[in-house]
Scaffold this motif. Structure first.
Motif, short mmCIF file in Angstrom:
data_model
loop_
_atom_site.label_atom_id
_atom_site.label_comp_id
_atom_site.label_asym_id
_atom_site.label_seq_id
_atom_site.Cartn_x
_atom_site.Cartn_y
_atom_site.Cartn_z
N VAL A 294 0.85 -1.18 0.00
CA VAL A 294 0.00 0.00 0.00
C VAL A 294 0.89 1.23 0.00
O VAL A 294 1.89 1.29 0.73
N VAL A 295 0.56 2.20 -0.83
CA VAL A 295 1.25 3.48 -0.86
C VAL A 295 0.22 4.55 -0.53
O VAL A 295 -0.86 4.58 -1.13
N TRP A 296 0.56 5.42 0.41
CA TRP A 296 -0.33 6.52 0.76
C TRP A 296 0.45 7.82 0.65
O TRP A 296 1.36 8.07 1.43
N VAL A 297 0.10 8.63 -0.32
CA VAL A 297 0.76 9.91 -0.54
C VAL A 297 -0.19 11.01 -0.08
O VAL A 297 -1.28 11.18 -0.65
N VAL A 298 0.21 11.73 0.94
CA VAL A 298 -0.66 12.77 1.50
C VAL A 298 -0.55 14.03 0.65
O VAL A 298 0.42 14.22 -0.10
N PRO A 299 -1.54 14.92 0.73
CA PRO A 299 -1.46 16.18 -0.02
C PRO A 299 -0.18 16.95 0.30
O PRO A 299 0.21 17.07 1.46
N GLY A 300 0.47 17.43 -0.74
CA GLY A 300 1.69 18.20 -0.56
C GLY A 300 2.98 17.41 -0.63
O GLY A 300 4.05 17.98 -0.81
N ALA A 301 2.89 16.09 -0.47
CA ALA A 301 4.10 15.27 -0.54
C ALA A 301 4.58 15.16 -1.98
O ALA A 301 3.79 15.05 -2.91
N VAL A 302 5.89 15.17 -2.15
CA VAL A 302 6.48 14.99 -3.47
C VAL A 302 6.69 13.49 -3.69
O VAL A 302 7.25 12.80 -2.84
N HIS A 303 6.21 13.00 -4.83
CA HIS A 303 6.37 11.58 -5.09
C HIS A 303 6.68 11.35 -6.57
O HIS A 303 6.42 12.19 -7.42
N ARG A 304 7.26 10.18 -6.82
CA ARG A 304 7.61 9.79 -8.19
C ARG A 304 7.43 8.29 -8.33
O ARG A 304 7.91 7.52 -7.50
N TRP A 305 6.72 7.90 -9.37
CA TRP A 305 6.53 6.47 -9.64
C TRP A 305 7.75 5.99 -10.42
O TRP A 305 7.86 6.19 -11.63
N ASP A 306 8.68 5.36 -9.73
CA ASP A 306 9.97 5.01 -10.33
C ASP A 306 9.88 3.82 -11.27
O ASP A 306 10.47 3.81 -12.34
N ASP A 307 9.18 2.78 -10.83
CA ASP A 307 9.15 1.53 -11.60
C ASP A 307 7.80 0.87 -11.38
O ASP A 307 7.57 0.21 -10.37
N ILE A 308 6.90 1.06 -12.33
CA ILE A 308 5.56 0.49 -12.20
C ILE A 308 5.18 -0.36 -13.41
O ILE A 308 4.03 -0.73 -13.57
N ALA A 309 6.17 -0.70 -14.24
CA ALA A 309 5.89 -1.42 -15.49
C ALA A 309 5.27 -2.78 -15.25
O ALA A 309 4.47 -3.26 -16.07
#
Length: 275
Positions: A67-82
């Motif tokens: 599970v990934v939970w990204v809260v508002p304002g957090a910087v995120h990057r989907w590195d490897d989702i292939a």
């Protein structure tokens, strides 16, 4: 670099709903490999595969039942989702309808990543699938409150962990909420002690018990995190960061940042944004 300010992960020609869902297949189509910063929650549940995501400069492995939970304002990057399959749930902070789930969502200490225990998975899967079914209904066919109710059921089933082991400590909870609201204007731990009505030593002891850090160190870490977000995603200069974060000038901010991280803001920005 991708800047996301509205649901979903792409411009839409209609008023966004409070809760929306999408597949990881769709995310792959939209993902440009850059950083993203949304003003809504991004919740991902992985069914199968292996990959990785970076949230606030920490890289997390993704696998079955992650599970990934990204809260508002957090910087995120989907590195490897292939190779991943699963779903995302996008929702505004006010979407959950129960008191408990609203408290979960409002907590500044939500973990960004965890794995659902085997015993909990059937319930999480059922709650997620029911939400997916309702959000896929034709427009106008779903009572407006159903997605919010089902989102609350999913959040309750996921039981998001808190990054602070002793987050139930009442003094720490008050302090953490106050820091989240005022860290841009007030950089002195003494301000929070006075505002909350505690002696500085009492406040620092409570924070130490909850986090292993002093109140001052906790506050510094929060300011540094926001500075990193502004430097890496918004590409602000040191002067602009200083203004945004309430420092008197760029020099003062640079000294603060270097003392906390060991690097000058410009050098850290160059290293974080390479490629």
């Amino acid at each position: 670099m991708t800047v996301i300010r509205q649901m979903t992960y792409h411009p839409v020609g209609r008023r966004a709903a409070a809760v929306e869902t999408m597949t990881l297949d769709r995310l792959r189509e939209l993902n440009d490999g850059g950083t993203q910063r949304a003003d809504f929650h991004v919740l991902a549940v992985v069914d199968a595969g292996n990959g990785a995501v970076t949230v606030d400069f920490l890289r997390y492995p993704l696998r079955k039942r992650s599970v990934v939970w990204v809260v508002p304002g957090a910087v995120h990057r989907w590195d490897d989702i292939a190779a991943l399959s699963g779903h995302l749930v996008l929702f505004v902070p006010t979407a959950p309808v129960t008191r408990a789930t609203r408290e979960f969502v409002a907590s500044p200490g939500l973990a960004a990543h965890w794995t659902v225990p085997d015993a909990d998975w059937p319930y999480v899967d059922a709650a997620r699938n029911h939400l997916l079914l309702e959000t896929s209904a034709p427009s106008g066919d779903t009572p407006t409150e159903l997605p919010e109710i089902l989102l609350s059921a999913l959040v309750a089933r996921l039981r998001p962990p808190d990054t602070e082991a002793q987050s139930t400590h009442p003094v720490f909870r008050l302090f953490r909420s106050s820091v989240e609201a005022h860290f841009r204007e007030h950089h002195d731990a003494g301000y929070y002690a006075r505002a909350l009505g505690y002696a500085p030593r009492t406040l620092s002891r409570a924070v130490q018990q909850a986090t292993g850090r002093t109140a001052k160190a906790f506050l510094v870490d929060r300011i540094v995190l926001e500075a990193k977000r502004l430097l890496a995603h918004d590409r602000l200069t040191a002067a602009a960061c200083a203004h945004t974060l309430g420092f008197p000038d760029a020099s003062n901010f640079s000294v603060f940042f270097r003392k906390a991280t060991g690097m000058r803001p410009g050098a850290w920005q160059a290293a974080a944004t390479v490629g």
